[in-house]
Scaffold this motif. Sequence first.
Motif, PDB file in Angstrom:
ATOM      1  N   ALA A 127      -8.980  -7.485  -5.445  1.00 49.73           N
ATOM      2  CA  ALA A 127      -7.817  -7.424  -5.245  1.00 49.73           C
ATOM      3  C   ALA A 127      -7.513  -6.350  -4.544  1.00 49.73           C
ATOM      4  CB  ALA A 127      -6.780  -6.796  -6.442  1.00 49.73           C
ATOM      5  N   ILE A 128      -6.597  -6.242  -3.575  1.00 52.27           N
ATOM      6  CA  ILE A 128      -5.916  -5.078  -2.306  1.00 52.27           C
ATOM      7  C   ILE A 128      -4.668  -5.225  -2.038  1.00 52.27           C
ATOM      8  CG2 ILE A 128      -7.296  -6.044  -1.066  1.00 52.27           C
ATOM      9  CD1 ILE A 128      -5.731  -8.102   1.099  1.00 52.27           C
ATOM     10  N   GLN A 129      -4.337  -4.009  -1.810  1.00 54.66           N
ATOM     11  CA  GLN A 129      -2.299  -3.565  -1.638  1.00 54.66           C
ATOM     12  C   GLN A 129      -2.780  -3.098  -0.098  1.00 54.66           C
ATOM     13  OE1 GLN A 129      -1.904   0.325  -3.822  1.00 54.66           O
ATOM     14  NE2 GLN A 129       0.673  -0.708  -4.045  1.00 54.66           N
ATOM     15  N   ILE A 130      -1.601  -3.648   0.324  1.00 51.88           N
ATOM     16  CA  ILE A 130      -1.172  -3.966   1.975  1.00 51.88           C
ATOM     17  C   ILE A 130       0.013  -3.078   1.630  1.00 51.88           C
ATOM     18  CG2 ILE A 130      -0.175  -5.458   3.922  1.00 51.88           C
ATOM     19  CD1 ILE A 130      -2.025  -7.301   2.620  1.00 51.88           C
ATOM     20  N   GLY A 131      -0.197  -2.217   3.002  1.00 56.77           N
ATOM     21  CA  GLY A 131       1.277  -1.146   2.867  1.00 56.77           C
ATOM     22  C   GLY A 131       1.665  -0.171   1.919  1.00 56.77           C
ATOM     23  N   GLY A 132       0.571   0.823   1.907  1.00 55.21           N
ATOM     24  CA  GLY A 132       0.054   1.672   0.983  1.00 55.21           C
ATOM     25  C   GLY A 132       0.058   1.860  -0.059  1.00 55.21           C
ATOM     26  N   ASP A 133       0.381   2.886  -0.726  1.00 52.21           N
ATOM     27  CA  ASP A 133       0.799   3.026  -2.375  1.00 52.21           C
ATOM     28  C   ASP A 133       2.061   2.585  -2.497  1.00 52.21           C
ATOM     29  OD1 ASP A 133      -0.679   5.409  -2.121  1.00 52.21           O
ATOM     30  OD2 ASP A 133       0.065   6.611  -2.502  1.00 52.21           O
ATOM     31  N   ASN A 134       2.597   2.008  -2.232  1.00 54.56           N
ATOM     32  CA  ASN A 134       4.204   1.439  -2.958  1.00 54.56           C
ATOM     33  C   ASN A 134       3.923  -0.069  -2.676  1.00 54.56           C
ATOM     34  OD1 ASN A 134       5.182   3.709  -4.428  1.00 54.56           O
ATOM     35  ND2 ASN A 134       5.995   4.109  -2.680  1.00 54.56           N
ATOM     36  N   GLY A 135       3.094  -0.713  -1.766  1.00 62.93           N
ATOM     37  CA  GLY A 135       2.026  -1.997  -0.966  1.00 62.93           C
ATOM     38  C   GLY A 135       2.324  -2.881  -1.668  1.00 62.93           C
ATOM     39  N   THR A 136       2.840  -4.323  -1.412  1.00 62.22           N
ATOM     40  CA  THR A 136       2.371  -5.577  -2.502  1.00 62.22           C
ATOM     41  C   THR A 136       0.880  -5.757  -2.957  1.00 62.22           C
ATOM     42  OG1 THR A 136       3.851  -6.976  -0.990  1.00 62.22           O
ATOM     43  CG2 THR A 136       2.144  -8.102  -2.568  1.00 62.22           C
ATOM     44  N   ILE A 137       0.604  -5.370  -4.045  1.00 60.86           N
ATOM     45  CA  ILE A 137      -0.887  -6.409  -4.502  1.00 60.86           C
ATOM     46  C   ILE A 137      -1.111  -7.357  -4.697  1.00 60.86           C
ATOM     47  CG2 ILE A 137      -2.295  -5.891  -6.399  1.00 60.86           C
ATOM     48  CD1 ILE A 137      -0.930  -2.888  -7.118  1.00 60.86           C
ATOM     49  N   LEU A 138      -2.248  -8.031  -3.300  1.00 61.79           N
ATOM     50  CA  LEU A 138      -2.668  -9.066  -3.824  1.00 61.79           C
ATOM     51  C   LEU A 138      -3.974 -10.135  -4.790  1.00 61.79           C
ATOM     52  CD1 LEU A 138      -2.405  -9.603   0.781  1.00 61.79           C
ATOM     53  CD2 LEU A 138      -0.199 -10.192  -1.433  1.00 61.79           C
ATOM     54  N   HIS A 139      -4.485 -10.533  -5.356  1.00 62.67           N
ATOM     55  CA  HIS A 139      -5.707 -11.101  -5.812  1.00 62.67           C
ATOM     56  C   HIS A 139      -6.009 -11.903  -5.419  1.00 62.67           C
ATOM     57  CE1 HIS A 139      -4.308  -8.088  -9.671  1.00 62.67           C
ATOM     58  NE2 HIS A 139      -2.749  -8.873  -9.298  1.00 62.67           N
ATOM     59  N   ILE A 140      -7.245 -11.524  -4.714  1.00 63.43           N
ATOM     60  CA  ILE A 140      -8.134 -12.893  -4.243  1.00 63.43           C
ATOM     61  C   ILE A 140      -8.663 -13.910  -5.800  1.00 63.43           C
ATOM     62  CG2 ILE A 140     -10.396 -12.714  -3.007  1.00 63.43           C
ATOM     63  CD1 ILE A 140      -7.448 -10.921  -1.727  1.00 63.43           C
ATOM     64  N   VAL A 141      -8.422 -14.622  -5.538  1.00 63.60           N
ATOM     65  CA  VAL A 141      -9.238 -15.762  -6.401  1.00 63.60           C
ATOM     66  C   VAL A 141      -9.933 -16.655  -6.339  1.00 63.60           C
ATOM     67  CG1 VAL A 141      -6.061 -15.525  -7.896  1.00 63.60           C
ATOM     68  CG2 VAL A 141      -6.935 -17.727  -5.751  1.00 63.60           C
ATOM     69  N   LYS A 142     -10.839 -16.926  -4.989  1.00 59.26           N
ATOM     70  CA  LYS A 142     -11.479 -17.984  -4.947  1.00 59.26           C
ATOM     71  C   LYS A 142     -11.452 -18.487  -3.272  1.00 59.26           C
ATOM     72  CE  LYS A 142     -11.137 -22.551  -6.087  1.00 59.26           C
ATOM     73  NZ  LYS A 142     -11.302 -23.518  -5.260  1.00 59.26           N
ATOM     74  N   GLY A 143     -12.528 -18.366  -3.183  1.00 55.94           N
ATOM     75  CA  GLY A 143     -13.314 -18.919  -1.723  1.00 55.94           C
ATOM     76  C   GLY A 143     -12.622 -20.034  -1.231  1.00 55.94           C
ATOM     77  N   CYS A 144     -12.339 -20.073  -0.002  1.00 57.14           N
ATOM     78  CA  CYS A 144     -11.692 -21.514   0.278  1.00 57.14           C
ATOM     79  C   CYS A 144     -12.578 -22.634   0.229  1.00 57.14           C
ATOM     80  CB  CYS A 144     -10.420 -20.698   1.410  1.00 57.14           C
ATOM     81  SG  CYS A 144      -9.000 -22.202   2.206  1.00 57.14           S
ATOM     82  N   PRO A 145     -12.826 -23.382  -0.055  1.00 53.51           N
ATOM     83  CA  PRO A 145     -13.506 -24.698   1.117  1.00 53.51           C
ATOM     84  C   PRO A 145     -12.865 -25.420   2.276  1.00 53.51           C
ATOM     85  CG  PRO A 145     -12.709 -25.331  -1.482  1.00 53.51           C
ATOM     86  CD  PRO A 145     -11.859 -24.361  -0.675  1.00 53.51           C
ATOM     87  N   ARG A 146     -13.608 -25.440   2.729  1.00 52.99           N
ATOM     88  CA  ARG A 146     -12.771 -25.991   4.009  1.00 52.99           C
ATOM     89  C   ARG A 146     -13.693 -26.911   4.136  1.00 52.99           C
ATOM     90  NH1 ARG A 146     -10.008 -22.114   4.821  1.00 52.99           N
ATOM     91  NH2 ARG A 146      -9.026 -23.660   6.485  1.00 52.99           N
ATOM     92  N   CYS A 147     -12.199 -27.910   5.278  1.00 51.14           N
ATOM     93  CA  CYS A 147     -12.519 -29.370   5.660  1.00 51.14           C
ATOM     94  C   CYS A 147     -12.226 -29.699   7.118  1.00 51.14           C
ATOM     95  CB  CYS A 147     -11.308 -29.859   4.376  1.00 51.14           C
ATOM     96  SG  CYS A 147      -9.841 -28.974   5.629  1.00 51.14           S
ATOM     97  N   LYS A 148     -12.308 -30.992   7.141  1.00 50.63           N
ATOM     98  CA  LYS A 148     -12.508 -31.631   8.783  1.00 50.63           C
ATOM     99  C   LYS A 148     -10.895 -31.288   9.230  1.00 50.63           C
ATOM    100  CE  LYS A 148     -15.175 -34.136  10.441  1.00 50.63           C
ATOM    101  NZ  LYS A 148     -15.780 -33.976  10.509  1.00 50.63           N
ATOM    102  N   GLN A 149     -10.382 -30.957   8.996  1.00 44.67           N
ATOM    103  CA  GLN A 149      -9.028 -29.482   9.389  1.00 44.67           C
ATOM    104  C   GLN A 149      -9.844 -28.634  10.211  1.00 44.67           C
ATOM    105  OE1 GLN A 149      -6.118 -31.663   9.009  1.00 44.67           O
ATOM    106  NE2 GLN A 149      -4.965 -29.610  11.447  1.00 44.67           N
ATOM    107  N   SER A 150     -10.357 -27.858   9.532  1.00 42.64           N
ATOM    108  CA  SER A 150     -10.915 -27.149  10.792  1.00 42.64           C
ATOM    109  C   SER A 150     -12.453 -27.079  12.005  1.00 42.64           C
ATOM    110  CB  SER A 150     -11.677 -25.600   9.327  1.00 42.64           C
ATOM    111  OG  SER A 150     -12.453 -26.552   9.694  1.00 42.64           O
ATOM    112  N   CYS A 151     -11.874 -28.406  12.166  1.00 40.08           N
ATOM    113  CA  CYS A 151     -12.561 -29.008  12.982  1.00 40.08           C
ATOM    114  C   CYS A 151     -11.760 -29.612  14.325  1.00 40.08           C
ATOM    115  CB  CYS A 151     -13.808 -29.773  12.648  1.00 40.08           C
ATOM    116  SG  CYS A 151     -15.052 -29.641  11.468  1.00 40.08           S
TER     117      CYS A 151
END
Length: 144
Positions: free
Chosen positions: A78-102
């Motif tokens: 998890a990470i928090q953006i915006g200091g002590d009262n900032g938004t908490i974001l939970h990292i859930v899984k890596g992003c599998p990449r598709c041909k769109q990135s090509c």
Amino acid sequence: RRVDERFCPKAAFDILGRVPKVSLTDGFPILIASEESLKELNSRLRSKGRNDIPMSRFRPNIVVKGLREAFGEDYWKAIQIGGDNGTILHIVKGCPRCKQSCTDQETGERFAEPLETLKEFRALNEKSCEDVYFAQNVVLQPES
């Protein structure tokens, strides 16, 4: 639709115990990538005589910089953006990449890269290079 409960931490469930809803996304509302990870990928592309690719090919919502190592975001919970009262974001899984990135978004031209190079060092399973990962899917922690 709602995010896949198998990957969603309990802290991101809403007050009624439901997983977050998503819209206009593949499965998660936020994608985080790091500049250091892109630099590593581009370094590997250049060593093969290929051109750098821009971060926009991966379509992240948030780009971070200043990590000690490339792909350091793989180890976050998890990470928090915006200091002590900032938004908490939970990292859930890596992003599998598709041909769109090509696909070059400006010209519409398609290439084998970056998937070919990502297969060399970012495959989930060494025996099968079908799923390669770049960036992390994220959900917001609801306000308490």
